[in-house]
Write an enzyme that holds these catalytic residues in place. Structure first.
Site, mmCIF file in Angstrom:
data_model
loop_
_atom_site.group_PDB
_atom_site.id
_atom_site.type_symbol
_atom_site.label_atom_id
_atom_site.label_comp_id
_atom_site.label_asym_id
_atom_site.label_seq_id
_atom_site.Cartn_x
_atom_site.Cartn_y
_atom_site.Cartn_z
ATOM 1 N N CYS A 126 0.873 -1.191 0.000
ATOM 2 C CA CYS A 126 0.000 0.000 0.000
ATOM 3 C C CYS A 126 0.904 1.233 0.000
ATOM 4 O O CYS A 126 2.075 1.131 -0.382
ATOM 5 C CB CYS A 126 -0.997 -0.028 1.157
ATOM 6 S SG CYS A 126 -0.270 -0.008 2.803
ATOM 7 N N ARG B 5 -3.375 -0.631 5.434
ATOM 8 C CA ARG B 5 -3.970 -1.721 4.655
ATOM 9 C C ARG B 5 -3.061 -2.936 4.490
ATOM 10 O O ARG B 5 -3.485 -4.069 4.773
ATOM 11 C CB ARG B 5 -4.387 -1.201 3.265
ATOM 12 C CG ARG B 5 -5.531 -0.208 3.316
ATOM 13 C CD ARG B 5 -5.697 0.551 2.012
ATOM 14 N NE ARG B 5 -4.567 1.453 1.760
ATOM 15 C CZ ARG B 5 -4.432 2.212 0.692
ATOM 16 N NH1 ARG B 5 -5.356 2.180 -0.244
ATOM 17 N NH2 ARG B 5 -3.386 3.004 0.566
ATOM 18 N N ASP C 62 -8.647 3.671 1.505
ATOM 19 C CA ASP C 62 -7.596 4.006 2.470
ATOM 20 C C ASP C 62 -8.262 4.496 3.753
ATOM 21 O O ASP C 62 -8.900 5.556 3.753
ATOM 22 C CB ASP C 62 -6.691 5.086 1.877
ATOM 23 C CG ASP C 62 -5.429 5.266 2.704
ATOM 24 O OD1 ASP C 62 -5.390 4.786 3.854
ATOM 25 O OD2 ASP C 62 -4.478 5.885 2.193
HETATM 26 P P1 4NP Z 1 -1.849 2.850 4.014
HETATM 27 O O1 4NP Z 1 -2.478 4.232 4.530
HETATM 28 O O2 4NP Z 1 -1.311 3.109 2.620
HETATM 29 O O3 4NP Z 1 -3.008 1.914 4.004
HETATM 30 O O4 4NP Z 1 -0.764 2.466 5.004
HETATM 31 C C1 4NP Z 1 -1.709 5.407 4.531
HETATM 32 C C2 4NP Z 1 -0.951 5.718 5.646
HETATM 33 C C3 4NP Z 1 -0.197 6.867 5.641
HETATM 34 C C4 4NP Z 1 -0.186 7.703 4.538
HETATM 35 C C5 4NP Z 1 -0.949 7.385 3.420
HETATM 36 C C6 4NP Z 1 -1.705 6.236 3.422
HETATM 37 N N1 4NP Z 1 0.592 8.876 4.547
HETATM 38 O O5 4NP Z 1 0.585 9.607 3.534
HETATM 39 O O6 4NP Z 1 1.289 9.154 5.533
#
Ligand code: 4NP
Length: 153
Positions: free
Chosen positions: A7, A13, A123
């Site tokens: 991800c 995720r 997300d």
């Molecule tokens: P993930 O969610 O891709 O499901 O881990 C996110 C967590 C942090 C960020 C973006 C998506 N971020 O930009 O910090």
């Protein structure tokens, strides 16, 4: 088989996808390796988001020992299947992997249950706990299909 769940941050995720597929593979007696990574590297070294940890544990899966790491081009050679959780992640994987990109190995995760529909795992990062429960359910359903698809009898 060796799987990589990917991800953006590798804290919401893909840590759930890693934990859930590991848990189901073990329960099915499959000797699979399941790991995860993130394309943005913003959270390198951090454990999963506390709500991902909480929702996993409520479902009997402990993901507290995971550590976020960044996706690298070499991952294309190291894994049999790479699952981006969303279309933006797939684009990042293409950009980062360059010449090593292999479309046979990289499958948009939800295409395992919604064939050719190119849907994203939403997300949950900006939302509340209910989003994490929704994502857990979607990932769990997809992991059941992955077990069926790749287990060899
Ligand atoms: P993930 O969610 O891709 O499901 O881990 C996110 C967590 C942090 C960020 C973006 C998506 N971020 O930009 O910090």
């Amino acid at each position: 088989m060796k799987f990589l769940m990917v991800c953006l941050g590798n804290i919401c995720r893909s840590p759930l996808a890693e934990g859930i597929l590991q848990h189901k593979a073990k329960a099915a007696g499959l000797n699979w390796i399941v790991e995860s990574a993130g394309t943005n590297g913003y959270h390198t070294g951090e454990p999963p988001h506390h709500l991902s940890q909480k929702v996993a544990l409520l479902n009997g899966i402990n993901i507290s020992n995971q550590k976020s790491r960044k996706f690298i081009a070499k991952d294309l050679n190291e894994y049999d299947i790479i699952y981006p959780m969303a279309n933006d992640v797939l684009q990042d994987i293409k950009r980062i992997s360059g010449n090593t990109f292999n479309s046979q190995k990289v499958i948009l995760f939800l295409n395992e249950i919604f064939t050719n529909q190119n849907k994203d795992v939403p997300d949950p990062w900006y939302g509340e706990e209910d989003g994490y429960h929704e994502v857990f359910g979607l990932i769990e359903k997809t992991c059941d299909e992955i077990i069926k698809k790749y287990k060899t009898n």
